[in-house]
Design an enzyme around this catalytic site. Structure first.
Site, PDB file in Angstrom:
ATOM      1  NE  ARG A  45      44.201  42.711  44.630  1.00 13.68           N
ATOM      2  CZ  ARG A  45      43.652  43.692  43.940  1.00 13.68           C
ATOM      3  NH1 ARG A  45      43.295  44.809  44.548  1.00 13.68           N
ATOM      4  NH2 ARG A  45      43.467  43.576  42.661  1.00 13.68           N
ATOM      5  CE  LYS A 206      35.197  55.544  27.817  1.00  9.36           C
ATOM      6  NZ  LYS A 206      35.914  56.573  28.557  1.00  9.36           N
ATOM      7  N   GLY A 357      39.228  42.742  36.960  1.00  7.99           N
ATOM      8  CA  GLY A 357      38.314  42.679  38.108  1.00  7.99           C
ATOM      9  C   GLY A 357      36.928  42.166  37.756  1.00  7.99           C
ATOM     10  N   GLY A 380      45.405  45.294  34.504  1.00 10.28           N
ATOM     11  CA  GLY A 380      46.219  46.049  33.550  1.00 10.28           C
ATOM     12  C   GLY A 380      47.568  45.391  33.324  1.00 10.28           C
TER      13      GLY A 380
END
Ligand code: AMP
Length: 399
Positions: A45, A206, A357, A380
């Protein structure tokens, strides 16, 4: 979406009113690297963030660089200090990078004002202040007072309305998207306006976390392939045996509605037809491949037939978006399905985007990252972007 870019600013460099030289430029980057005992474990990063900073410094900017690191929840957490990042940034960039032990306040402002052209001041973790994630106007104004211009290059937090990603923008004279941010937008636009067929592969734990994404992508995609523990809630909705697999009983109705809706939207929903099952989740117990999950056994990965079907879909798709593992990929005996999907995406001639990730980890472990069209840095944020949602960090930059 019309955004100001570094190119827009740089096209004015050298003019009598040079837009950048000598100006204090606040750069919101994503320097959220993994640290172990104060040591940087992976500097990907940091390397990715340097392009924007170097261009600005080369144009004579005085750069104030800011990021979050982990989740300190508004408190000073020594292990989440950005202090170890400054020397590594200096080493990687060859630029002078100083460190300020806070992100706001008089002392920080004095350090920012004292910067020379081409110098960088890295601020301490923004999230040491509760005002950052709460997007408090007072904190936003304090951040903005450090600088004349603002650049957002942190795509991974663009789906959050925080002080440094949204709140402060209205208090600076001009705001631009950084190069990393633009690269994400360009590549993710290929999913929003795809060449068809568009295949979306979604995995993970989920259904409840991804219900919105699933619904939305069922409307947009031609094929939606589901893997990971999420799949068992869908199989339960179709009254198939799931044994002791992870099922979200409260989401079975939603899954059923989604199956019906996908059909109505002419989206072909692909669900696992065979499974790797085990009686323990740590990889030490017996595993077998089944088409019907017996009682007392848990689904831990998609089976080989399912992996082959998903790979087939990848071969014929023109555009692919993949987010989330197909099984408990961290455990070696349960990682095959995820690996095969990763290989299939890499081998497909389709325009491909991989985000999240876990999916990135699988791609990197296989060393096939250079064969994927785009590896998105924002899990996200990329999920929200491909749904066509308005990301607060981008909305703040729009004209
Ligand atoms: P998420 O954060 O929702 O993308 O979920 C990622 C996690 O889902 C990973 O840690 C996987 O180990 C886990 N996972 C994937 N498949 C399964 C499964 N069949 N049973 C339990 N956990 C799973």
């Amino acid at each position: 979406m019309k955004l100001t870019t570094l190119d827009d600013w740089l096209s004015g460099v050298g003019a009598s009113t040079d837009p950048i030289r000598g100006r204090r430029v606040f750069v919101r980057a994503d320097l959220n690297v993994p640290l172990e005992a104060g040591k940087i474990v992976d500097d990907t990063r940091l390397r990715a963030s340097l392009g924007t900073v170097k261009r600005l410094c080369a144009a004579g900017a005085r750069v104030i660089l800011a990021s979050h690191l982990g989740r300190p929840r508004g408190e000073r957490v020594a292990s989440l200090s950005l202090a170890p990042i400054a020397p590594r940034l200096a080493e990687l960039s060859g630029l002078p990078v100083a460190f300020a032990p806070d992100s706001v306040g008089k002392a920080v402002a004095a350090r920012a004002n004292a910067l020379a052209e081409g110098e960088v001041l890295l601020l301490e973790n923004l999230r040491f202040h509760p005002g950052e994630t709460a997007n408090e106007p007072e904190f936003s104004r304090s951040l903005a007072s450090l600088a004349d211009l603002y650049v957002n290059d942190a795509f991974g937090t663009a789906h959050r309305a925080h002080a440094s990603t949204a709140g402060m923008v209205e208090h600076v004279s001009s705001a631009a998207a950084g190069d990393l941010m633009l690269n994400e937008i360009r590549n993710l636009n290929a999913i929003v306006e795809p060449e068809r067929p568009l295949l979306c592969l979604l995995g993970g734990a989920k259904v409840s976390d991804k219900l919105g994404v699933l619904r939305n992508l069922a409307e947009r995609a031609d094929l939606l392939a589901i893997g990971g523990a999420m799949a068992y809630t869908f199989l339960a909705a179709r009254n198939e045996a799931v044994g002791d697999s992870l099922v979200e009983a409260q989401r079975i109705d939603d899954a059923r509605a989604l199956i019906d809706r996908a059909e109505a939207d002419r989206c072909k929903l692909l669900l696992p037809t065979d499974h790797v099952v085990s009686q323990s989740l740590d990889g030490t117990g017996e595993t077998k491949i089944v088409q019907t999950i017996p009682d007392g056994w848990r689904g831990v990965d998609i089976g080989p037939e399912t992996a082959a079907r998903y790979a087939d879909a990848a071969r014929t798709a023109r555009t692919i978006f993949w987010n989330g593992p197909m099984g408990i990929f961290e455990v070696e005996p349960f990682s095959k399905g995820t690996q095969e999907v990763a290989q299939a995406v890499a081998q497909s001639p389709a325009t491909s985007v991989v985000g999240g990730g876990d999916s990135l980890a699988a791609v990197n472990r296989l060393g096939i990252g250079d064969r994927i069209g785009h590896l998105s840095t924002g899990g996200g944020a990329s999920l929200e972007f491909v749904q066509g949602l308005r990301l607060p960090g981008l909305a703040a930059l729009e004209h």
